[in-house]
Design an enzyme around this catalytic site. Structure first.
Site, PDB file in Angstrom:
ATOM      1  NE  ARG A  10      18.842  40.750 -27.709  1.00  0.00           N
ATOM      2  CZ  ARG A  10      19.430  40.375 -26.583  1.00  0.00           C
ATOM      3  NH1 ARG A  10      18.877  40.624 -25.417  1.00  0.00           N
ATOM      4  NH2 ARG A  10      20.565  39.717 -26.609  1.00  0.00           N
ATOM      5  CB  SER A  37      16.203  40.144 -22.136  1.00  0.00           C
ATOM      6  OG  SER A  37      16.898  39.563 -21.064  1.00  0.00           O
ATOM      7  CD  GLU A  58       4.790  36.620 -18.636  1.00  0.00           C
ATOM      8  OE1 GLU A  58       3.908  35.970 -18.016  1.00  0.00           O
ATOM      9  OE2 GLU A  58       5.995  36.609 -18.304  1.00  0.00           O
ATOM     10  CG  PHE A  83       7.110  34.063 -21.886  1.00  0.00           C
ATOM     11  CD1 PHE A  83       6.811  32.716 -21.727  1.00  0.00           C
ATOM     12  CD2 PHE A  83       8.420  34.476 -21.684  1.00  0.00           C
ATOM     13  CE1 PHE A  83       7.801  31.796 -21.382  1.00  0.00           C
ATOM     14  CE2 PHE A  83       9.412  33.565 -21.329  1.00  0.00           C
ATOM     15  CZ  PHE A  83       9.109  32.229 -21.179  1.00  0.00           C
ATOM     16  CG  HIS A 109      14.856  36.712 -26.287  1.00  0.00           C
ATOM     17  ND1 HIS A 109      14.852  38.093 -26.188  1.00  0.00           N
ATOM     18  CD2 HIS A 109      15.950  36.294 -25.623  1.00  0.00           C
ATOM     19  CE1 HIS A 109      15.904  38.487 -25.501  1.00  0.00           C
ATOM     20  NE2 HIS A 109      16.591  37.426 -25.147  1.00  0.00           N
ATOM     21  CG  ASP A 117      17.477  30.473 -22.402  1.00  0.00           C
ATOM     22  OD1 ASP A 117      18.216  29.990 -21.518  1.00  0.00           O
ATOM     23  OD2 ASP A 117      17.251  31.689 -22.516  1.00  0.00           O
ATOM     24  NE  ARG A 167      20.251  34.865 -27.161  1.00  0.00           N
ATOM     25  CZ  ARG A 167      20.794  33.817 -26.553  1.00  0.00           C
ATOM     26  NH1 ARG A 167      20.482  33.565 -25.304  1.00  0.00           N
ATOM     27  NH2 ARG A 167      21.595  33.013 -27.188  1.00  0.00           N
TER      28      ARG A 167
END
Ligand code: TPP
Lengths: 324, 275
Positions: A10, A37, A58, A83, A109, A117, A167
């Site tokens: 990322r 993020s 989104e 998402f 992610h 998470d 991530r």
């Protein structure tokens, strides 16, 4: 292998997007309250006028990106993979793919390595969801170098694209001069007994597995297959015909992702056994990324074991009949 | 195509377009009648008077854009586009047929003049905002008009987009709610009440202009006022009648997604001719 330097995909995305933004005024970025993020914040800091934070929305983000594309822009829209692909799937289908608009969805992610998470945030279905959409290109880079190369290439190529990064930092596989081509796989290691076709994080695991297999005298080919759609069918068929046994490996559900895509091609063209390594029909749980990869069988020993099984199936009755 | 500021002439055009809609739907045998008739007066005002558009404009022109978020009213858009010369009127005969350029819902790759694909309710305003943001970045003057349904307003994405347009002060976006009070399963107030709708849009930061959506002078005036609003988006809250213009279709939920039979078409034609 285990000593390879690790780098963030990322981070590579954010840096490359900002670099592209300097070269092309038409590039714009959108995010849904996760810009820190996803690293679109790097672009936002340099080009605040061309960055649109859409808030936690989104669906609106994807359709707005489609509108920007309809107005001639090249929007990069980002959120967590679950998402970006799932929450807004119908917007991706209707607003973006139906009109074949030039929207780049870069989802971060992805996969189980999102870790602590937990299952709500572990996208293990996104490749399946995106792969069924006409006009959509689906890409999973395996390291930071490939991520940067992918970004440069898709910015220059018209059409909807879904790119999945993670991530975690992944081991660096490629040299800085690596050239990425949409729809082309890369043979990282030649082999004659079995072919391991992998994407994303599992590419480094596949290389480790191939070394383990070599110690047993098994010659395993390793293919990095960053483009899930359109799949490099020629390379898959070549691997099937030269090795006679295939393993697929992905940080994703074995239903509908790389494994399914490879099976479709193999079954219709060059039937050989295919064993899929990936998440097997269940949700994950919270935990440390590597711990989860081990627990759910997405690691080098699992890939090596799948290779042995695939080779064992080669000598099965179907294959013998073929030889008669 | 004829552009006019004369509301009587526009009312005549709207009546002709109603005839086109009904003939097209009767021939096709499937499609949405009620919600096409309720918004056709507004579409007429936009395409024949207020919008800066032409089939001959290039993509780069400072043109106005129309997004039909309530995509099932495609017939109303198609008849206007045909009369404006975006494609030959003979195509109206092949609505919803295999390989026709006119799909059941707006599908941009196949129909000249259709800007974006719609039909899945709730996405049009986001698309309009995106075009408007792109216009702003390029310094283009055009306005983006987005026609929504009142039933459609039950979709959450509409309100996400309402926030976006207000947050980014998109005064080049004009929303229109075709407030005919009916959806598929009945009255909007019975299925899932959305009132007070004007207050909701105002609360989301929009300028709201309430009108009779069948009065041509009011429509034209409202469009002028909406375009003139600065610093925030504007919404035309248009009270309309589903099935407007054909007595036996007016306010009938049953005509939402059904087309006129041969007899009904004849009766409707007689009514429209008599106006
Ligand atoms: C996302 C989505 N859900 C459901 C439908 C099916 N549908 C088509 S029209 C309609 C009712 C729309 O009501 P309204 O917006 O008031 O339209 P109008 O009365 O103006 O025709 C529904 C539910 C759809 N097209 N899209």
């Amino acid at each position: 292998m285990k000593n390879r330097e690790k780098k963030s995909l990322r981070d590579a995305y954010g840096a490359t997007l900002a670099e592209l933004g300097a070269q092309n005024r038409n590039i714009v970025a959108l995010d849904a309250d996760l810009s820190g993020s996803t690293r679109t914040s790097v672009f936002a800091a340099k080009f605040p006028d061309r960055f649109f934070n859409m808030g936690v929305a989104e669906q609106d983000m994807i359709s707005t990106a489609a509108g920007l594309a309809a107005a001639g822009k090249i929007p990069f829209a980002s959120s967590f993979a679950i998402f970006a692909s799932g929450r807004a799937w119908e917007q991706v289908r209707q607003s973006v793919c139906l009109s074949n608009l030039n929207v780049k969805i870069v989802a971060t992610h992805g996969g189980i390595t999102v870790g602590e998470d937990g299952p709500s945030h572990q996208a293990l279905e996104d490749l399946t969801l995106m792969r069924v959409l006409p006009n959509m290109t689906v890409i999973v880079p395996c390291d930071a170098v490939e991520t940067a190369a992918v970004m440069r290439r898709i910015a220059d190529t018209y059409g909807p694209v879904y790119v999945r990064v993670a991530r975690e930092k992944f081991p660096v596989i490629f040299d800085a001069d690596y050239k990425f081509n949409i729809g082309k796989g890369v043979i990282l290691r030649h082999g004659s007994d079995v072919a391991i076709i992998a994407c994303g994080y599992l590419v480094s695991k596949a290389l480790e597995a191939a070394e383990e297999l070599a110690e047993e005298g098994i010659s395993a080919a390793v293919v990095n297959m960053p483009t899930i759609k359109p799949l490099d069918e020629d390379l898959v068929i070549q691997m099937a015909s030269t090795t006679g046994a295939i393993v697929t490996a992905e940080e994703h559900s074995i239903t509908g992702g790389l494994g399914s895509a490879v099976m479709e091609v193999v079954c219709e063209n060059e039937p050989v056994p295919v064993i899929r390594v990936g998440m097997k029909g269940r949700f994950g749980s919270s935990g440390k990324p590597e711990e989860l990869m081990d627990y759910y069988g997405m690691n080098a020993p699992a890939v090596a074991e799948a290779a042995r099984r695939a080779m064992a199936l080669k000598t099965g009755p179907v294959q013998q009949n073929k030889k008669d | 195509m004829k552009f006019t500021q004369d509301s009587k002439e526009l009312t005549d055009i709207a009546r002709e377009l109603r005839v086109d809609i009904l003939r097209m739907l009767a021939r096709s045998g499937s499609g949405h009648t009620g919600g096409s008739l309720s918004c056709i007066d507004i579409i007429t005002a936009l395409y024949f008077s207020k919008m800066n558009h032409s089939p001959h404009f290039g993509k780069d022109a400072d043109r106005d854009v129309f997004v039909l978020s309530k995509g099932h009213a495609a017939p109303a858009l198609y008849v206007a586009l045909a009369r404006c010369g975006y494609f030959d009127r003979s195509h109206l005969d092949s609505l919803r047929k295999l390989n026709a350029i006119l799909s059941g819902h707006p599908y941009s790759p196949s129909t000249p003049g259709v800007e974006v694909s719609t039909g899945s309710l709730g996405q049009g305003l986001s698309l309009a905002n995106g075009i408007a943001l792109g216009y702003r970045l390029d310094g283009k003057k055009g306005t983006v008009f987005c026609m929504m349904g009142d039933g459609e307003s039950q979709e959450g994405q509409i309100w996400e987009a309402a926030m976006t347009a207000a947050h980014y002060k998109l005064d080049n976006v004009v929303g229109i709610v075709d407030n005919n009070g009916l959806q598929i399963d009945g009255k909007v107030s019975d299925v899932m009440n959305i009132e007070p709708i004007g207050d909701k849009w105002r609360a989301f930061g929009w300028e709201v202009i309430e009108i009779d959506g069948h009065n041509m002078e009011s429509i034209m005036d409202a469009v002028d006022r909406a375009v003139a609003v600065k610093g925030k988006p504007a919404l035309i809250w248009a009270h309309t009648v589903k099935g407007k213009g054909v007595s036996f279709m007016e306010n009938k939920v049953s005509f939402h997604g059904t087309t006129p039979s041969a007899d009904e078409l004849e009766k409707a034609m007689a009514e429209l001719a008599a106006v």
